[in-house]
Design an enzyme around this catalytic site. Structure first.
Site, PDB file in Angstrom:
ATOM      1  N   SER A   1     -82.745 -14.797 -18.189  1.00 30.51           N
ATOM      2  CA  SER A   1     -83.013 -16.209 -17.945  1.00 30.51           C
ATOM      3  C   SER A   1     -84.311 -16.200 -17.141  1.00 30.51           C
ATOM      4  O   SER A   1     -84.347 -15.738 -16.012  1.00 30.51           O
ATOM      5  CB  SER A   1     -81.888 -16.849 -17.149  1.00 30.51           C
ATOM      6  OG  SER A   1     -82.144 -18.221 -16.983  1.00 30.51           O
TER       7      SER A   1
ATOM      8  N   ASP B   1     -95.966 -14.545 -18.850  1.00 24.88           N
ATOM      9  CA  ASP B   1     -96.751 -15.698 -18.392  1.00 24.88           C
ATOM     10  C   ASP B   1     -96.017 -17.016 -18.619  1.00 24.88           C
ATOM     11  O   ASP B   1     -96.094 -17.925 -17.783  1.00 24.88           O
ATOM     12  CB  ASP B   1     -98.148 -15.723 -19.024  1.00 24.88           C
ATOM     13  CG  ASP B   1     -98.136 -15.567 -20.543  1.00 24.88           C
ATOM     14  OD1 ASP B   1     -99.196 -15.812 -21.164  1.00 24.88           O
ATOM     15  OD2 ASP B   1     -97.098 -15.197 -21.131  1.00 24.88           O
TER      16      ASP B   1
ATOM     17  N   ASN C   1     -99.949 -12.705 -22.123  1.00 24.47           N
ATOM     18  CA  ASN C   1    -100.311 -12.566 -23.527  1.00 24.47           C
ATOM     19  C   ASN C   1    -100.560 -13.909 -24.205  1.00 24.47           C
ATOM     20  O   ASN C   1    -100.848 -13.966 -25.391  1.00 24.47           O
ATOM     21  CB  ASN C   1     -99.249 -11.736 -24.277  1.00 24.47           C
ATOM     22  CG  ASN C   1     -97.878 -12.380 -24.246  1.00 24.47           C
ATOM     23  OD1 ASN C   1     -97.728 -13.607 -24.280  1.00 24.47           O
ATOM     24  ND2 ASN C   1     -96.835 -11.551 -24.196  1.00 24.47           N
TER      25      ASN C   1
ATOM     26  N   ARG D   1     -66.676 -26.221   8.561  1.00 26.31           N
ATOM     27  CA  ARG D   1     -68.032 -25.687   8.469  1.00 26.31           C
ATOM     28  C   ARG D   1     -68.432 -25.002   9.778  1.00 26.31           C
ATOM     29  O   ARG D   1     -69.114 -23.986   9.779  1.00 26.31           O
ATOM     30  CB  ARG D   1     -69.037 -26.786   8.103  1.00 26.31           C
ATOM     31  CG  ARG D   1     -69.089 -27.962   9.080  1.00 26.31           C
ATOM     32  CD  ARG D   1     -70.149 -28.961   8.687  1.00 26.31           C
ATOM     33  NE  ARG D   1     -70.109 -30.178   9.483  1.00 26.31           N
ATOM     34  CZ  ARG D   1     -71.183 -30.734  10.049  1.00 26.31           C
ATOM     35  NH1 ARG D   1     -72.375 -30.180   9.904  1.00 26.31           N
ATOM     36  NH2 ARG D   1     -71.069 -31.850  10.750  1.00 26.31           N
TER      37      ARG D   1
ATOM     38  N   GLU E   1     -83.248 -23.417  -3.227  1.00 27.76           N
ATOM     39  CA  GLU E   1     -81.948 -22.793  -3.426  1.00 27.76           C
ATOM     40  C   GLU E   1     -81.942 -21.741  -4.536  1.00 27.76           C
ATOM     41  O   GLU E   1     -81.211 -20.765  -4.457  1.00 27.76           O
ATOM     42  CB  GLU E   1     -80.890 -23.876  -3.723  1.00 27.76           C
ATOM     43  CG  GLU E   1     -80.674 -24.873  -2.594  1.00 27.76           C
ATOM     44  CD  GLU E   1     -81.773 -25.912  -2.482  1.00 27.76           C
ATOM     45  OE1 GLU E   1     -82.531 -26.091  -3.463  1.00 27.76           O
ATOM     46  OE2 GLU E   1     -81.888 -26.541  -1.410  1.00 27.76           O
TER      47      GLU E   1
ATOM     48  N   ARG F   1     -67.340 -31.519   6.167  1.00 24.43           N
ATOM     49  CA  ARG F   1     -68.157 -32.010   7.283  1.00 24.43           C
ATOM     50  C   ARG F   1     -67.332 -32.447   8.493  1.00 24.43           C
ATOM     51  O   ARG F   1     -67.662 -32.082   9.614  1.00 24.43           O
ATOM     52  CB  ARG F   1     -69.034 -33.167   6.801  1.00 24.43           C
ATOM     53  CG  ARG F   1     -69.870 -33.801   7.899  1.00 24.43           C
ATOM     54  CD  ARG F   1     -70.738 -34.958   7.373  1.00 24.43           C
ATOM     55  NE  ARG F   1     -71.544 -35.517   8.440  1.00 24.43           N
ATOM     56  CZ  ARG F   1     -71.457 -36.775   8.884  1.00 24.43           C
ATOM     57  NH1 ARG F   1     -70.597 -37.610   8.337  1.00 24.43           N
ATOM     58  NH2 ARG F   1     -72.232 -37.181   9.861  1.00 24.43           N
TER      59      ARG F   1
END
Lengths: 615, 615
Positions: A118, A149, A179, A314, A362, A469
């Site tokens: 990928s 490229d 190329n 968290r 990220e 949170r």
């Protein structure tokens, strides 16, 4: 240290061409023209620049090579053959189901630290390996990354480029095989190699341009790259796709096409073959491996909470990660400018040298974690759960690489409140459950968060920890264990009408709902499904069997792919009726408690639903 | 055209500061310091540079504004108030569940074409809007994008930057608010504004730097930007986060923190308030809107296949898209250098002016599609299914924007063969099903592919069409209709032992399995579930009820989140036993038929499974 003469390197390049053509023709598929453009570059990198021990892929002193343009896999395999790693005959097994020489490189081959294919991810992997060498292991190995490229258009490349110069990774050398031809047309810049050099220079790299088929120039550039201090080095090589074969050179329409066996292949082979020596050829060696691999040195210090303390999971994650860093020298942390929100900052405070700020990028953060994992580190990668979706392709490729990475997504669900949907992780469980053989944890309190963080460090493959949170009450004793695939029954009686399954914020809503229902004469079971994957199928079935085969699953997540589907898969075959409660539309800003209620997952709404089911 | 004097613009900037402080304090959350750094910039853009009609957000001649640094939403809302779009009092409703003024901008506000808040996406949206203006509508509107400096680390920004200069988008003006402070620490470059200018210049932009609090300089830069031809323009503004309030200016630790109502807020307000006029203030107007909106002009031409023809669904997609472009002038196509594989090239050939090559940069491709959709176009976005995961965050944000985009992912599953797992879409159904209210189609033959492509153009929100690489036989008559939420029963009798549900490649395997089973005396029903979401729950239940309440689902996709889960959700509550067959590990290279068999989804393996279930 012996390196090869230019004439020998040219011979090797010819041999790489022959192998690339032969193997792809034999396979009937593959990308020979993409290999042909890179032949001199690969020859020079492997047989002049790199130091590695062909007999010992695990030597930590080996220079690393990442083939970011993964479709050129045949030329990599050919180089390894010419170094004596395997016989050249084995190259003809390319792409066969029985062969480790896959269409794009995977770590079935010990020389491949991370799977590629990928595009635009290899430089990030290289950044991770370079960070490991320069900042962690204090090793003098170098990392070479060969890119195409076309893939320079990928934003991930620029994330990596920026971080590489920020961290002054002068042990990183990138080479772009320009190329001029992409898959379906010429690239944006065709053969304008100056554009690439100028851009990388603007990003802080030491960049030069060369004729990618002139070995003398390539060697000069590689030697110069090794001498660069304080910044990473780039060599932009002007090449011709299909170089060496007159009817392929710089021609459109040949991407991903093998030559037909017979006259087409033979005429090409006649053009590229050389009369030079046969391999294998000597490569420069690194220092012998001496260091023993690090391992965890002592036990994880127990959590120290009181029942009922209000602590956000968290926050407990941060506490746990810092403690973990103290007992396991392999643990490293990466975060994307959210460390004060994810609490990765606790690790930064305690173990500055093993924390890597990756800024708001990220994709590269995950790619770098892959590189670090490939070097034996144990990376914990954190950001808002919603922003992990930015790196889904990198997470996907990390799974193909088979490396072990712990992803931590905070600020899950509508429960984050007023910031609104752009910041809410509502599809993260779906994303991480889709990864084969992943582990997905969703702690409901601080004790669980700490325990699961420590446990995650020991697990293989992809592990995901979802944190919330808001501060929520501690539910468990510090000594509570949380095994993979387990669950916790928090409320149970002999007359439970049904079972509510939840985790995280909705587990606390469910406990409130329990009280409200009890007051109304309806008793229910409540299960904390902290292990979303693998889920405690046995435990759920057992509970269902005792509670009218009726299960209500409530989650702060979209309707498809989350905890509800995990439960459904576990119990549906056994005739258990599963009622899923989740967020069924794009949410909006509001107070946390208002949103939980508006989207059906508050205590009040759970009670409403349970009442209709038990009426 | 009247524009405001500098003194008035300064007054407006002060008012924007007052509003940003007041509204976030009232809400108890938000990012006032991020608003304060942008006050002069926003004042100048809205009240000097932009031409728009505050009474007519839908005027297609309006200049567009994209707040890429979406957390500065309060300053955008304030600017609109000062332009008379809504009363300034309404700004105090920020972030309330009853208000359209959400924490980050969403199109509940007609002035917001696309939701922002996930950083690094706004420039892509701007690129799409600019492409629309310059290449499609030939309008002279301009697009202004305000970015933060921290988000410049996002690769998506560089994808957008490259494509903007490639397409010579001189109707695009980007402004970076360089306040040097990210969320959790200072940015990589702090106040080094030259770095940003140099990098964008290297990417082909006309870039200048200014003091972001000096209105005269800002106006000069904006006027110069409007005069630039042949390339996009960038203004890099050096600012101070929290500018105007002495105890906030350039201080760490204030990101995302509102001031406390009472003395803290009041002392800040004293510092920023001005004695200038009250609003609203005049803005420059665009030409009146004259053009009627385009709509589809005629019926989609029917497919023209013969039963049994072998045609890949990806190829039929291309054919359909080209035909669609002929009957609907709003349809546009974008592809990421895979057009010869996805067959988007058929649209390029037929409607060159409406095809946008986006090169290997999927994030920007999706973001640009969002911009185009916000301008009333109907975008079809294609690449390999696996590479759509690269853009998951953009797909997520597009859903929050509520725009209608058709995503097309080719090369799904192990059936692509030798290229191996990096190229195989195996989690795409999970990803697209997770998006709330998405539609997911998986055509099994060319007729279905064409019909569903035409249907997709009419649907709202996110639509996903999954196409396959191999050529498969045409199963349906050209006149067959494929409604949303439907399915096709291809084999049925009164003595079916169970029902096999499949789609795409595995539907063909299931049909072969049917023959093999029949020969062995086991008759089964076979259903083509071309509408994965919404799925034909009624149809499936009906079939199950007639076939021993036993359903086997077989898909070329990972085990979690795909067709199997769609079926499970549809029927499990009704006591139907669902047996999922899918890919349960990371696959590898091999011939397509070998891989289908190795991973359990070939005809032979389906037969094996059915036999155990019907033994």
């Amino acid at each position: 240290m012996a390196t090869q003469e230019i004439s020998t390197l040219q011979t090797i390049a010819s041999r790489l061409r022959v192998h690339s053509l032969r193997s792809t023709s034999e396979a009937g598929s593959g990308h020979p023209t993409s290999c042909l453009s890179a032949a001199e570059l690969v020859s020079a990198v492997f047989f002049h620049a790199m130091r590695f021990d062909p007999a010992d892929p695990a030597n930590p002193n080996n220079d690393r090579f990442v083939l970011s343009k993964g479709h050129a896999a045949p030329v990599l395999y050919a180089a390894l053959a010419e170094a004596g790693v395997w016989p050249t005959e084995s190259l003809l097994s390319l792409r066969k189901i029985t062969s480790n020489l896959e269409g794009h490189p995977t770590p079935r081959i010990p020389w491949v630290g991370a799977a590629t294919g990928s595009l635009g991810q290899g430089l990030s992997v290289g950044v991770g390996m370079a960070l490991n060498g320069k900042c962690l292991d204090q090793s003098d190995y170098r990392v070479y990354v060969l890119l195409g490229d076309g893939e320079i258009a990928e934003g991930g490349v620029w994330e990596a480029a920026a971080l590489a110069s920020y961290y002054q990774l002068d042990n990183l050398v990138a080479i772009i095989d320009v190329n001029g031809l992409g898959q379906s047309q010429r690239t944006m810049y065709d053969h304008d190699i100056e554009v690439y050099a100028k851009r990388f220079a603007a990003f802080g790299w030491e960049a030069c341009t060369v004729d990618g088929h002139n070995l003398e120039a390539i060697l000069t550039a590689l030697d110069a790259a090794q001498a660069v201090k304080g910044r990473p080095a780039l060599i932009v090589a002007r090449t011709l796709k299909g170089k060496g074969v007159s009817f392929l050179e710089d021609r459109e329409g040949w991407h991903g096409k093998p030559l037909k066996k017979g006259e087409e292949l033979e005429s090409a082979l006649r053009e590229v073959s050389s009369n030079g020596d046969d391999g294998p050829f000597l490569v420069a060696r690194p220092a012998a491996s001496t260091a023993a691999a690090d391992t965890a040195s002592s036990a994880f210090p127990e959590p120290t909470y009181q029942l009922g303390d209000k602590v956000a999971t968290r926050s407990a994650y941060g506490t746990a990660l810092a403690k973990l860093g103290g007992v396991d020298p392999r643990v490293v942390a990466l975060d994307g400018d959210t460390k004060n929100s994810t609490f990765a900052e606790a690790f930064l405070k305690a173990h500055k040298d093993r924390y890597f700020e990756c800024f708001i990028a990220e994709q590269n953060m995950v790619g770098a974690a892959v590189g670090l994992a490939a070097c034996g580190k144990v990376p914990f990668v954190s950001t808002f759960a919603a922003f992990l979706t930015r790196a889904f392709d990198h997470i996907r490729m990390a799974a193909i690489s088979g490396v072990s990475i712990k992803y931590v997504g905070s600020h899950c669900g509508v429960s984050i409140g007023e910031d609104g949907p752009s910041q809410m992780g509502l599809e993260d469980l779906a994303m991480m459950r889709a990864i084969p053989n992943s582990t997905v944890f969703y702690p409901s309190d601080a004790v669980a968060a700490e325990r699961l963080t420590a446990l995650a460090a020991t697990l293989k493959g992809a592990t995901y920890i979802r944190t919330s949170r808001p501060a929520t009450p501690v539910l468990y004793l510090n000594t509570e264990a949380f095994p993979v695939g387990g669950s916790k029954t928090l409320r149970a009686s002999g007359s439970d009408r049904l079972t509510i399954v939840a985790a995280g914020v909705t587990l606390h809503e469910a406990l409130q709902a329990y009280e409200m229902l009890k007051a109304a004469g309806v008793v229910v079971r409540v299960i904390d499904a902290y292990s979303v994957k693998p889920i405690d199928a046995q435990g759920l079935l057992h509970a269902a069997a005792q509670t009218n085969n009726t299960v209500v699953v409530v989650e702060d997540h979209y309707y498809d792919g989350g905890l509800g589907d995990a439960v459904l898969n576990a119990v549906a075959a056994h005739g258990v009726r599963v009622h899923k409660i989740a967020v069924t539309e794009v949410p909006r800003s509001g107070k946390p408690e208002e949103l939980l209620d508006a989207y059906g997952i508050s205590a009040r709404r759970i009670v409403e639903r349970v009442k209709t089911l038990t009426a």
